[in-house]
Write a protein that holds these residues in place. Structure first.
Motif, PDB file in Angstrom:
ATOM      1  N   TRP A   8       0.861  -1.177   0.000  1.00 43.48           N
ATOM      2  CA  TRP A   8       0.000   0.000   0.000  1.00 43.48           C
ATOM      3  C   TRP A   8       0.901   1.231   0.000  1.00 43.48           C
ATOM      4  CZ3 TRP A   8      -4.427  -2.077  -0.912  1.00 43.48           C
ATOM      5  CH2 TRP A   8      -4.937  -3.151  -0.163  1.00 43.48           C
ATOM      6  N   ASN A   9       0.366   2.370  -0.417  1.00 40.31           N
ATOM      7  CA  ASN A   9       1.059   3.640  -0.267  1.00 40.31           C
ATOM      8  C   ASN A   9       0.474   4.344   0.957  1.00 40.31           C
ATOM      9  OD1 ASN A   9       2.878   3.540  -2.467  1.00 40.31           O
ATOM     10  ND2 ASN A   9       1.191   3.982  -3.863  1.00 40.31           N
ATOM     11  N   LEU A  10       1.240   4.335   2.032  1.00 44.15           N
ATOM     12  CA  LEU A  10       0.770   4.839   3.320  1.00 44.15           C
ATOM     13  C   LEU A  10       1.258   6.271   3.542  1.00 44.15           C
ATOM     14  CD1 LEU A  10      -0.432   4.489   6.199  1.00 44.15           C
ATOM     15  CD2 LEU A  10       1.789   3.508   6.870  1.00 44.15           C
ATOM     16  N   PRO A  11       0.360   7.239   3.778  1.00 47.23           N
ATOM     17  CA  PRO A  11       0.793   8.591   4.156  1.00 47.23           C
ATOM     18  C   PRO A  11       1.474   8.536   5.530  1.00 47.23           C
ATOM     19  CG  PRO A  11      -1.484   8.598   3.376  1.00 47.23           C
ATOM     20  CD  PRO A  11      -1.099   7.161   3.597  1.00 47.23           C
ATOM     21  N   LEU A  12       2.769   8.861   5.579  1.00 49.08           N
ATOM     22  CA  LEU A  12       3.513   8.616   6.812  1.00 49.08           C
ATOM     23  C   LEU A  12       4.520   9.719   7.138  1.00 49.08           C
ATOM     24  CD1 LEU A  12       3.423   6.333   8.902  1.00 49.08           C
ATOM     25  CD2 LEU A  12       5.370   5.284   7.741  1.00 49.08           C
ATOM     26  N   LEU A  13       4.413  10.875   6.519  1.00 50.01           N
ATOM     27  CA  LEU A  13       5.360  11.936   6.816  1.00 50.01           C
ATOM     28  C   LEU A  13       4.949  12.765   8.030  1.00 50.01           C
ATOM     29  CD1 LEU A  13       6.544  13.172   3.350  1.00 50.01           C
ATOM     30  CD2 LEU A  13       7.166  11.156   4.661  1.00 50.01           C
ATOM     31  N   ALA A  14       3.833  12.399   8.633  1.00 45.84           N
ATOM     32  CA  ALA A  14       3.375  13.019   9.877  1.00 45.84           C
ATOM     33  C   ALA A  14       2.697  11.929  10.709  1.00 45.84           C
ATOM     34  CB  ALA A  14       2.410  14.163   9.596  1.00 45.84           C
ATOM     35  N   PRO A  15       2.590  12.118  12.026  1.00 49.75           N
ATOM     36  CA  PRO A  15       2.014  11.075  12.886  1.00 49.75           C
ATOM     37  C   PRO A  15       0.557  10.784  12.546  1.00 49.75           C
ATOM     38  CG  PRO A  15       3.187  12.708  14.202  1.00 49.75           C
ATOM     39  CD  PRO A  15       3.081  13.271  12.810  1.00 49.75           C
ATOM     40  N   PRO A  16       0.135   9.522  12.671  1.00 46.82           N
ATOM     41  CA  PRO A  16      -1.267   9.162  12.434  1.00 46.82           C
ATOM     42  C   PRO A  16      -2.148   9.531  13.631  1.00 46.82           C
ATOM     43  CG  PRO A  16      -0.042   7.245  13.153  1.00 46.82           C
ATOM     44  CD  PRO A  16       0.961   8.357  13.029  1.00 46.82           C
ATOM     45  N   ALA A 131       1.061   7.936  22.319  1.00 52.85           N
ATOM     46  CA  ALA A 131       0.678   6.687  21.649  1.00 52.85           C
ATOM     47  C   ALA A 131       0.830   6.818  20.131  1.00 52.85           C
ATOM     48  CB  ALA A 131      -0.759   6.319  22.012  1.00 52.85           C
ATOM     49  N   ALA A 132       0.431   7.969  19.588  1.00 54.42           N
ATOM     50  CA  ALA A 132       0.559   8.193  18.142  1.00 54.42           C
ATOM     51  C   ALA A 132       2.022   8.183  17.727  1.00 54.42           C
ATOM     52  CB  ALA A 132      -0.105   9.514  17.759  1.00 54.42           C
ATOM     53  N   ALA A 133       2.901   8.749  18.573  1.00 56.13           N
ATOM     54  CA  ALA A 133       4.334   8.751  18.261  1.00 56.13           C
ATOM     55  C   ALA A 133       4.885   7.328  18.238  1.00 56.13           C
ATOM     56  CB  ALA A 133       5.090   9.598  19.283  1.00 56.13           C
ATOM     57  N   LEU A 216      12.678  15.161  18.803  1.00 59.30           N
ATOM     58  CA  LEU A 216      13.324  16.042  19.773  1.00 59.30           C
ATOM     59  C   LEU A 216      12.302  16.917  20.512  1.00 59.30           C
ATOM     60  CD1 LEU A 216      16.502  17.146  17.793  1.00 59.30           C
ATOM     61  CD2 LEU A 216      16.385  15.553  19.725  1.00 59.30           C
ATOM     62  N   LEU A 217      11.276  17.350  19.812  1.00 56.09           N
ATOM     63  CA  LEU A 217      10.240  18.152  20.464  1.00 56.09           C
ATOM     64  C   LEU A 217       9.525  17.368  21.559  1.00 56.09           C
ATOM     65  CD1 LEU A 217       8.699  19.942  17.341  1.00 56.09           C
ATOM     66  CD2 LEU A 217       9.904  21.061  19.235  1.00 56.09           C
ATOM     67  N   ILE A 218       9.315  16.078  21.304  1.00 57.49           N
ATOM     68  CA  ILE A 218       8.581  15.245  22.262  1.00 57.49           C
ATOM     69  C   ILE A 218       9.479  14.704  23.364  1.00 57.49           C
ATOM     70  CG2 ILE A 218       7.356  13.031  22.499  1.00 57.49           C
ATOM     71  CD1 ILE A 218       6.049  13.554  19.849  1.00 57.49           C
ATOM     72  N   HIS A 219      10.676  14.280  22.995  1.00 56.06           N
ATOM     73  CA  HIS A 219      11.506  13.512  23.922  1.00 56.06           C
ATOM     74  C   HIS A 219      12.692  14.283  24.503  1.00 56.06           C
ATOM     75  CE1 HIS A 219       9.242   9.918  22.980  1.00 56.06           C
ATOM     76  NE2 HIS A 219       9.447  10.120  21.695  1.00 56.06           N
ATOM     77  N   SER A 220      12.802  15.587  24.234  1.00 50.81           N
ATOM     78  CA  SER A 220      13.896  16.363  24.810  1.00 50.81           C
ATOM     79  C   SER A 220      13.354  17.663  25.394  1.00 50.81           C
ATOM     80  CB  SER A 220      14.964  16.686  23.753  1.00 50.81           C
ATOM     81  OG  SER A 220      14.593  17.807  22.967  1.00 50.81           O
TER      82      SER A 220
END
Length: 268
Positions: A8-16, A131-133, A216-220
């Protein structure tokens, strides 16, 4: 087409966006299961059977993972009871796509990937962004672990380009200069990237930079300006614009949403 080649072609350049998750579900107790759903579904299997999607049959074995898309007729036939870990989600609207297998054998990676989804299930209601990350990371791993099967990935120039981009992600990268270093044309290099990762060289660089910035925004606790610099966006305005375009919100908002409780529960 052999089932191992189906993508499949999955849109994945941003979190679901996650709708529902289950860390343990029992199937195979009610005969044939037929579905037609309006969301993407990731299943991790501990059981045996087969999945038919619009007439194409895929084997189900312990340690396999499947990804199904909306608005397709699906039929599951289990050979006895089967335990599943599953996630229902919507990809980010407008995000660039990457090819991902419909069904794949996770082998030794199964337990680790299953544990990640179970962990994400545990934090879904309290920390949906976290969870999304986790799901986003798992989906990328499913994409990347299958990439060596694609002929384009075996191309020496592509492997070298991917390595150079990772090493120089914080620097200004000239695609023309990169192609010249690899002794191939820029058109050929873009073709290799489209075949292997589903986007152009510039699209891949942007995707990698946004993914690093998001992590980095989420984990730092680094200042947002420093996150931009360490992700290859030295100009704060450009960084803010790129994150808004790819993730749909500002860097500050991305960080805030990852660290605060969301009052909107996942629908039942």
């Amino acid at each position: 087409m052999r089932w191992t080649a189906a993508r499949w072609n999955l849109p994945l350049l941003a979190p679901p966006s996650i709708l529902q998750m289950s860390g343990h579900a029992l199937h195979g107790t009610t005969g044939v299961e037929r579905y037609r759903i309006r969301f993407w579904c990731l299943n991790l299997y501990e059981g045996t059977g087969q999945l038919a999607i619009a007439g194409q049959v895929f084997p189900i074995r312990p340690g396999y993972a499947s990804l199904t898309v909306p608005d397709r007729d699906m039929e599951y036939r289990y050979e006895g009871r089967a335990h599943l870990v599953w996630t229902h989600f919507h990809p980010a609207a407008g995000a660039g796509t990457v090819p991902i297998p419909v069904m794949q054998d996770l082998g030794r990676d199964f337990d680790r990937i299953r544990a990640e989804i179970v962990d994400a299930t545990g934090v879904l209601h309290a920390r949906p962004e976290r969870a999304a990350a986790k799901l986003w990371d798992v989906l990328w791993r499913l994409v990347e672990r299958s990439a060596p099967e694609h002929p384009a990935v075996s191309h020496a120039a592509l492997r070298s380009a991917l390595a150079q981009i990772d090493r120089r992600l914080t620097e200004a990268i000239s695609i023309a200069a990169l192609a010249e270093e690899l002794e191939i044309s820029q058109t050929h290099l873009n073709r290799l990237f489209r075949e292997a990762v589903g986007t152009t060289v510039s699209g891949y660089i942007r995707r990698r930079r946004v993914a690093r910035a998001h992590h980095l925004l989420i984990h730092s606790t680094l200042p947002i300006r420093v996150v931009g610099v360490q992700s290859g966006f030295p100009d704060p305005h450009h960084f803010n614009k790129a994150i808004r375009r790819e993730l749909g919100r500002s860097p500050k908002r991305v960080r805030e949403q990852a660290r605060t409780f969301d009052s909107s529960p996942c629908p039942d």
